[in-house]
Motif scaffolding. Structure first.
Motif, PDB file in Angstrom:
ATOM      1  N   VAL A 114       0.702  -1.334  -0.121  1.00 10.61           N
ATOM      2  CA  VAL A 114      -0.032   0.152  -0.015  1.00 10.61           C
ATOM      3  C   VAL A 114       0.772   0.964  -0.137  1.00 10.61           C
TER       4      VAL A 114
ATOM      5  N   LYS B  37      -4.750  -5.764   2.656  1.00 11.32           N
ATOM      6  CA  LYS B  37      -4.117  -7.374   2.985  1.00 11.32           C
ATOM      7  C   LYS B  37      -5.380  -8.161   3.892  1.00 11.32           C
TER       8      LYS B  37
ATOM      9  N   TYR C  82       1.134   3.830  11.683  1.00 11.38           N
ATOM     10  CA  TYR C  82       0.394   4.426  10.521  1.00 11.38           C
ATOM     11  C   TYR C  82      -0.340   5.563  10.793  1.00 11.38           C
TER      12      TYR C  82
ATOM     13  N   ARG D  34      -0.764  -5.387  12.520  1.00 13.45           N
ATOM     14  CA  ARG D  34      -1.133  -6.972  12.629  1.00 13.45           C
ATOM     15  C   ARG D  34      -2.582  -7.018  13.173  1.00 13.45           C
TER      16      ARG D  34
ATOM     17  N   LYS E 228       8.383  -1.603   9.640  1.00 12.92           N
ATOM     18  CA  LYS E 228       9.761  -1.800   9.193  1.00 12.92           C
ATOM     19  C   LYS E 228      10.260  -2.222   8.569  1.00 12.92           C
ATOM     20  N   THR E 229       9.889  -3.992   8.469  1.00 13.23           N
ATOM     21  CA  THR E 229      10.303  -4.857   7.269  1.00 13.23           C
ATOM     22  C   THR E 229       9.695  -5.289   6.061  1.00 13.23           C
ATOM     23  N   THR E 230       8.811  -4.226   6.177  1.00 14.26           N
ATOM     24  CA  THR E 230       7.838  -4.230   4.816  1.00 14.26           C
ATOM     25  C   THR E 230       8.593  -3.421   4.137  1.00 14.26           C
TER      26      THR E 230
END
Ligand SMILES: Nc1ncnc2c1ncn2[C@@H]1O[C@H](COP(=O)(O)OP(=O)(O)OP(=O)(O)O)[C@@H](O)[C@H]1O
Ligand SMILES: [Mg+2]
Length: 306
Positions: free
Chosen positions: A22, A217, A205, A248, A54-56
């Motif tokens: 996104v 998602k 976010y 999440r 962070k990882t995304t």
């Protein structure tokens, strides 16, 4: 005996276009800044609490550089060999005699064989290194990065058999992620290392981004995503008992709503049960009073929102 042929870890090519990624104005802005710093030759560190993307973002940013990437996950047990490489030596050889069919010889032996690990491969070929959760590794294990990032030289152990150092390829780029130091299992990174990278401090976010991510998602409708996200944010904003559900939880709840056909409503018994299970999983306490208190708060917020 050192040998002069090396085995190498293979990089991956991340797709530039990722349909489920996104891009809202907040995300666009973060990526634009990260790419600018990387283009200027500085590594970037996405830092923030759990579930802040962070990882995304690290993977997506790496993909935009358009070159192969190598991924490392930091951990407590790491030594510098896990970054640079080391000697691994086991070989099994089977020999079949073509003339005397009854002869089959199997040889097993241990030979010193240097295998380049991810940092070395990335420095050598100019790939992108994504070092996820780098502060979960002990600071000593990460010392080898100092000269890579500053002098663009990688010190290599003598066992590798050739030059003691490797000049870092000009295309080499590094993207890090880290949790703030207050998180358990996280080491304080040495100042010298932090000084050599640009840290982008992320927080959860904004509402619109969380809604867009939940929709993308879990495939729920906009109005369902709005309620689910408001539920999660309502609880997070209370900032009580260290209970900070993340996007999440919104994604999981969205997927369960979609799968079960439940209505996003306090009148739907299933939805209330799933919300309690999913949101309550985000806090790890056996303290009865705290557990009861959190359950009450979740029920209250559900009633207020849907
Ligand atoms: N831009 C985005 N587009 C789509 N999904 C996203 C985006 N950013 C984050 N997500 C989703 O949000 C969730 C949390 O993101 P992510 O795993 O990157 O967080 P994190 O900060 O690395 O968390 P942790 O500290 O627990 O590792 C994931 O399910 C991820 O797929
Ligand atoms: Mg992560």
């Amino acid at each position: 005996m050192p040998v002069d042929t090396f085995e190498e870890i293979q990089p991956i090519m991340l797709a530039k276009e990722q349909p489920s990624f996104v891009r809202t104005p907040t995300i666009e802005n973060t990526i634009k800044r990260a790419l600018l710093y990387l283009q200027a030759g500085y590594p970037v560190n996405f830092s923030g609490p759990a579930g802040t993307g962070k990882t995304t973002l690290a993977m997506y940013t790496a993909a935009q550089l358009g070159q192969p990437s190598l991924l490392i996950h930091g951990e407590d047990e790491f030594g510098s060999a896990d970054l640079v490489g080391g000697e691994f030596g086991y070989r099994k050889k089977k020999m079949v005699d073509n003339f005397i069919h009854s002869v089959l010889k199997t040889e097993e032996d241990v030979v010193s064989r240097w295998v380049d690990n991810r940092l070395t491969v990335a420095c050598k070929h100019g790939f992108t290194l994504i070092y996820d959760e780098f502060t979960r590794s002990r600071p000593q294990a990460n010392n080898v990065l100092l000269s890579v990032l500053e002098e663009r030289v990688l010190d290599l152990p003598a066992a590798r058999g050739v030059d003691g150092y490797l000049k870092v390829h000009p295309n080499f780029a590094a993207i890090f992620t880290s949790n703030p130091v207050e998180f358990s299992g996280v080491y304080r990174a040495q100042d010298a290392l932090l000084d050599r990278m640009v840290t982008l401090k992320l927080d959860h976010y904004d509402r619109d981004t969380e809604i867009a991510i939940t929709m993308a998602k879990s495939n729920v409708s906009m109005s369902e995503a709005e309620k689910i996200v408001d539920l999660v944010r309502g609880l997070r904003d209370e900032k009580k008992d260290g209970f900070t559900p993340t996007v999440r939880a919104a994604i999981i709840l969205g997927k369960i709503v979609k799968l079960s056909g439940a209505k996003v409503s306090s009148a739907d018994k299933g939805f209330v049960e799933y919300s309690l299970d999913i949101l309550d999983s985000e806090i790890n306490t056996s303290h009865e009073k705290t557990n009861g208190e959190i359950k009450k708060r979740i029920l209250n917020v559900i009633k207020n929102i849907c």
